[in-house]
Design a protein around this motif. Structure first.
Motif, PDB file in Angstrom:
ATOM      1  N   GLY A 101     -60.395 -47.282 101.167  1.00  0.00           N
ATOM      2  CA  GLY A 101     -59.210 -46.812 101.256  1.00  0.00           C
ATOM      3  C   GLY A 101     -58.939 -45.009 101.067  1.00  0.00           C
ATOM      4  N   CYS A 102     -59.949 -44.511 100.407  1.00  0.00           N
ATOM      5  CA  CYS A 102     -59.802 -42.991  99.775  1.00  0.00           C
ATOM      6  C   CYS A 102     -59.462 -42.147 100.849  1.00  0.00           C
ATOM      7  CB  CYS A 102     -61.298 -42.709  99.222  1.00  0.00           C
ATOM      8  SG  CYS A 102     -62.172 -44.096  97.977  1.00  0.00           S
ATOM      9  N   CYS A 130     -55.906 -41.957 102.072  1.00  0.00           N
ATOM     10  CA  CYS A 130     -54.954 -40.963 101.399  1.00  0.00           C
ATOM     11  C   CYS A 130     -55.370 -39.503 101.081  1.00  0.00           C
ATOM     12  CB  CYS A 130     -54.759 -41.589  99.887  1.00  0.00           C
ATOM     13  SG  CYS A 130     -53.817 -43.019 100.045  1.00  0.00           S
ATOM     14  N   HIS A 131     -56.868 -39.369 100.946  1.00  0.00           N
ATOM     15  CA  HIS A 131     -57.291 -37.864 100.905  1.00  0.00           C
ATOM     16  C   HIS A 131     -58.004 -37.435 101.924  1.00  0.00           C
ATOM     17  CE1 HIS A 131     -56.581 -38.475  96.455  1.00  0.00           C
ATOM     18  NE2 HIS A 131     -57.188 -39.751  96.384  1.00  0.00           N
ATOM     19  N   SER A 169     -53.214 -36.957  99.423  1.00  0.00           N
ATOM     20  CA  SER A 169     -52.736 -37.291  98.265  1.00  0.00           C
ATOM     21  C   SER A 169     -53.356 -36.414  96.986  1.00  0.00           C
ATOM     22  CB  SER A 169     -53.143 -38.545  97.938  1.00  0.00           C
ATOM     23  OG  SER A 169     -52.304 -39.361  98.925  1.00  0.00           O
ATOM     24  N   ILE A 203     -56.071 -33.375  97.057  1.00  0.00           N
ATOM     25  CA  ILE A 203     -57.268 -33.731  97.098  1.00  0.00           C
ATOM     26  C   ILE A 203     -57.893 -34.289  98.325  1.00  0.00           C
ATOM     27  CG2 ILE A 203     -59.112 -35.143  95.931  1.00  0.00           C
ATOM     28  CD1 ILE A 203     -57.332 -35.044  93.425  1.00  0.00           C
ATOM     29  N   LYS A 222     -64.413 -35.683  88.268  1.00  0.00           N
ATOM     30  CA  LYS A 222     -63.303 -36.458  88.721  1.00  0.00           C
ATOM     31  C   LYS A 222     -63.701 -37.773  89.656  1.00  0.00           C
ATOM     32  CE  LYS A 222     -59.886 -33.342  87.770  1.00  0.00           C
ATOM     33  NZ  LYS A 222     -58.545 -32.312  87.831  1.00  0.00           N
ATOM     34  N   LEU A 223     -64.428 -37.341  90.501  1.00  0.00           N
ATOM     35  CA  LEU A 223     -64.853 -38.472  91.605  1.00  0.00           C
ATOM     36  C   LEU A 223     -65.415 -39.771  90.585  1.00  0.00           C
ATOM     37  CD1 LEU A 223     -65.166 -39.506  94.542  1.00  0.00           C
ATOM     38  CD2 LEU A 223     -67.443 -39.238  94.080  1.00  0.00           C
ATOM     39  N   SER A 230     -62.742 -41.090  88.180  1.00  0.00           N
ATOM     40  CA  SER A 230     -61.672 -41.798  88.800  1.00  0.00           C
ATOM     41  C   SER A 230     -62.310 -43.445  89.118  1.00  0.00           C
ATOM     42  CB  SER A 230     -61.075 -41.043  89.996  1.00  0.00           C
ATOM     43  OG  SER A 230     -61.907 -40.870  90.757  1.00  0.00           O
ATOM     44  N   ILE A 231     -63.370 -43.447  89.784  1.00  0.00           N
ATOM     45  CA  ILE A 231     -63.819 -44.621  90.329  1.00  0.00           C
ATOM     46  C   ILE A 231     -64.245 -45.674  89.124  1.00  0.00           C
ATOM     47  CG2 ILE A 231     -64.245 -43.795  92.710  1.00  0.00           C
ATOM     48  CD1 ILE A 231     -67.323 -44.057  91.944  1.00  0.00           C
ATOM     49  N   PHE A 258     -59.058 -39.718  83.365  1.00  0.00           N
ATOM     50  CA  PHE A 258     -58.907 -39.575  84.768  1.00  0.00           C
ATOM     51  C   PHE A 258     -57.995 -40.654  85.384  1.00  0.00           C
ATOM     52  CE2 PHE A 258     -63.179 -38.435  83.476  1.00  0.00           C
ATOM     53  CZ  PHE A 258     -63.212 -37.304  83.857  1.00  0.00           C
ATOM     54  N   VAL A 259     -57.321 -40.292  86.695  1.00  0.00           N
ATOM     55  CA  VAL A 259     -56.477 -41.278  87.335  1.00  0.00           C
ATOM     56  C   VAL A 259     -57.421 -42.161  87.834  1.00  0.00           C
ATOM     57  CG1 VAL A 259     -54.586 -41.376  88.760  1.00  0.00           C
ATOM     58  CG2 VAL A 259     -55.046 -39.175  87.581  1.00  0.00           C
ATOM     59  N   MET A 272     -58.852 -44.643  90.645  1.00  0.00           N
ATOM     60  CA  MET A 272     -58.693 -44.863  91.969  1.00  0.00           C
ATOM     61  C   MET A 272     -59.667 -46.157  92.347  1.00  0.00           C
ATOM     62  SD  MET A 272     -57.263 -42.474  93.312  1.00  0.00           S
ATOM     63  CE  MET A 272     -55.938 -41.873  92.029  1.00  0.00           C
ATOM     64  N   PRO A 273     -59.254 -46.492  93.476  1.00  0.00           N
ATOM     65  CA  PRO A 273     -58.118 -46.378  94.404  1.00  0.00           C
ATOM     66  C   PRO A 273     -56.979 -46.802  93.861  1.00  0.00           C
ATOM     67  CG  PRO A 273     -59.229 -48.103  95.280  1.00  0.00           C
ATOM     68  CD  PRO A 273     -60.178 -47.698  93.921  1.00  0.00           C
ATOM     69  N   GLN A 274     -55.832 -45.957  94.132  1.00  0.00           N
ATOM     70  CA  GLN A 274     -54.495 -45.983  93.668  1.00  0.00           C
ATOM     71  C   GLN A 274     -54.027 -47.143  94.284  1.00  0.00           C
ATOM     72  OE1 GLN A 274     -50.861 -43.342  94.420  1.00  0.00           O
ATOM     73  NE2 GLN A 274     -51.676 -42.545  92.211  1.00  0.00           N
TER      74      GLN A 274
HETATM   75  C1  HEC Z   1     -52.706 -44.879  97.805  1.00  0.00           C
HETATM   76  C2  HEC Z   1     -53.318 -43.707  98.104  1.00  0.00           C
HETATM   77  C3  HEC Z   1     -54.673 -43.478  97.296  1.00  0.00           C
HETATM   78  C4  HEC Z   1     -55.836 -43.871  97.597  1.00  0.00           C
HETATM   79  C5  HEC Z   1     -56.203 -45.152  98.454  1.00  0.00           C
HETATM   80  C6  HEC Z   1     -56.851 -43.358  96.754  1.00  0.00           C
HETATM   81  N1  HEC Z   1     -56.145 -42.251  96.057  1.00  0.00           N
HETATM   82 FE1  HEC Z   1     -57.071 -40.980  94.940  1.00  0.00          FE
HETATM   83  N2  HEC Z   1     -55.075 -40.140  94.315  1.00  0.00           N
HETATM   84  C7  HEC Z   1     -54.009 -40.308  95.015  1.00  0.00           C
HETATM   85  C8  HEC Z   1     -52.985 -39.496  94.405  1.00  0.00           C
HETATM   86  C9  HEC Z   1     -51.513 -39.862  94.745  1.00  0.00           C
HETATM   87  C10 HEC Z   1     -53.833 -38.918  93.388  1.00  0.00           C
HETATM   88  C11 HEC Z   1     -53.147 -37.822  92.363  1.00  0.00           C
HETATM   89  C12 HEC Z   1     -52.603 -38.590  91.346  1.00  0.00           C
HETATM   90  C13 HEC Z   1     -52.205 -37.770  90.020  1.00  0.00           C
HETATM   91  O1  HEC Z   1     -52.548 -36.668  89.826  1.00  0.00           O
HETATM   92  O2  HEC Z   1     -51.443 -38.436  89.280  1.00  0.00           O
HETATM   93  C14 HEC Z   1     -55.121 -39.153  93.170  1.00  0.00           C
HETATM   94  C15 HEC Z   1     -56.251 -38.445  92.518  1.00  0.00           C
HETATM   95  C16 HEC Z   1     -57.573 -38.769  92.937  1.00  0.00           C
HETATM   96  C17 HEC Z   1     -58.467 -37.976  92.269  1.00  0.00           C
HETATM   97  C18 HEC Z   1     -58.052 -36.997  90.949  1.00  0.00           C
HETATM   98  C19 HEC Z   1     -58.203 -37.855  89.572  1.00  0.00           C
HETATM   99  C20 HEC Z   1     -58.010 -36.953  88.517  1.00  0.00           C
HETATM  100  O3  HEC Z   1     -58.431 -37.580  87.346  1.00  0.00           O
HETATM  101  O4  HEC Z   1     -57.629 -35.830  88.694  1.00  0.00           O
HETATM  102  C21 HEC Z   1     -59.645 -38.159  92.735  1.00  0.00           C
HETATM  103  C22 HEC Z   1     -61.083 -37.770  92.247  1.00  0.00           C
HETATM  104  C23 HEC Z   1     -59.221 -39.457  93.573  1.00  0.00           C
HETATM  105  N3  HEC Z   1     -57.949 -39.446  93.613  1.00  0.00           N
HETATM  106  C24 HEC Z   1     -60.370 -40.057  94.182  1.00  0.00           C
HETATM  107  C25 HEC Z   1     -60.065 -41.298  94.968  1.00  0.00           C
HETATM  108  C26 HEC Z   1     -61.146 -42.199  95.458  1.00  0.00           C
HETATM  109  C27 HEC Z   1     -62.637 -41.860  95.250  1.00  0.00           C
HETATM  110  C28 HEC Z   1     -60.649 -43.151  96.083  1.00  0.00           C
HETATM  111  C29 HEC Z   1     -61.252 -44.148  96.647  1.00  0.00           C
HETATM  112  C30 HEC Z   1     -61.990 -45.004  95.744  1.00  0.00           C
HETATM  113  C31 HEC Z   1     -59.011 -42.851  96.036  1.00  0.00           C
HETATM  114  N4  HEC Z   1     -58.951 -41.750  95.426  1.00  0.00           N
HETATM  115  C32 HEC Z   1     -58.076 -43.722  96.568  1.00  0.00           C
HETATM  116  C33 HEC Z   1     -53.983 -41.462  95.888  1.00  0.00           C
HETATM  117  C34 HEC Z   1     -54.736 -42.122  96.376  1.00  0.00           C
END
Ligand code: HEC
Length: 121
Positions: free
Chosen positions: A51-52, A55-56, A62, A65, A81-82, A85-86, A92-93, A95-97
């Motif tokens: 689902g990345c 959102c992205h 989102s 990014i 960051k990739l 996050s995983i 790191f934030v 993911m997947p959120q």
């Molecule tokens: C439901 C929506 C959603 C999904 C699904 C999602 N993301 Fe995110 N992602 C976000 C949001 C919103 C942020 C910003 C969060 C913040 O800055 O607090 C973010 C931030 C990030 C970042 C920056 C992290 C950091 O530490 O700064 C990365 C890299 C990223 N996402 C990768 C991914 C990957 C890879 C996946 C799938 C495995 C994924 N995202 C799935 C919403 C999503």
């Protein structure tokens, strides 16, 4: 004789009871094939599956990014960051959120691709 049998059974139970059979922990690589990880065969499909991309991508991705193209993804490989996050690494934030963490095998495949230079292959 019956007592002996009982002792025997208890011994077996004691030994096998401590047997630790978490496959992931015993064999970190498991039967996960990380030898042919490419962007098109592994990374891109995983970003879809988890689902990345949902959102992205698009005009307002989102966190601002976008992970919709190889060039975009590479940016987040290079700044760490990739992977951070995983793997839910602190700092790191995660993911997947709102979703389930990627499987260990998928994370390892992506790591193999990163370690091989994160090529557009
Ligand atoms: C439901 C929506 C959603 C999904 C699904 C999602 N993301 Fe995110 N992602 C976000 C949001 C919103 C942020 C910003 C969060 C913040 O800055 O607090 C973010 C931030 C990030 C970042 C920056 C992290 C950091 O530490 O700064 C990365 C890299 C990223 N996402 C990768 C991914 C990957 C890879 C996946 C799938 C495995 C994924 N995202 C799935 C919403 C999503």
């Amino acid at each position: 004789m019956n007592k002996l049998k009982l002792v025997f059974i208890i011994c077996i139970a004691a030994v096998t009871g401590c047997y630790y059979d978490k496959e992931d922990l015993l064999y970190p690589a498991g039967n996960c094939d990380t030898s042919s990880s490419s962007y098109s065969s592994v990374v891109q499909p995983a970003l879809q599956t988890y689902g990345c991309i949902g959102c992205h991508s698009g005009s307002a991705p989102s966190g601002n990014i976008s992970l919709s193209t190889y060039e975009n993804v590479r940016t987040y490989v290079q700044n760490g960051k990739l992977y951070g996050s995983i793997t839910h690494t602190s700092g790191f934030v995660a993911m997947p959120q709102g979703g389930n963490k990627m499987s260990t095998c998928d994370v390892n495949k992506i790591k193999a691709w990163i370690d091989a230079g994160a090529l557009n292959d």
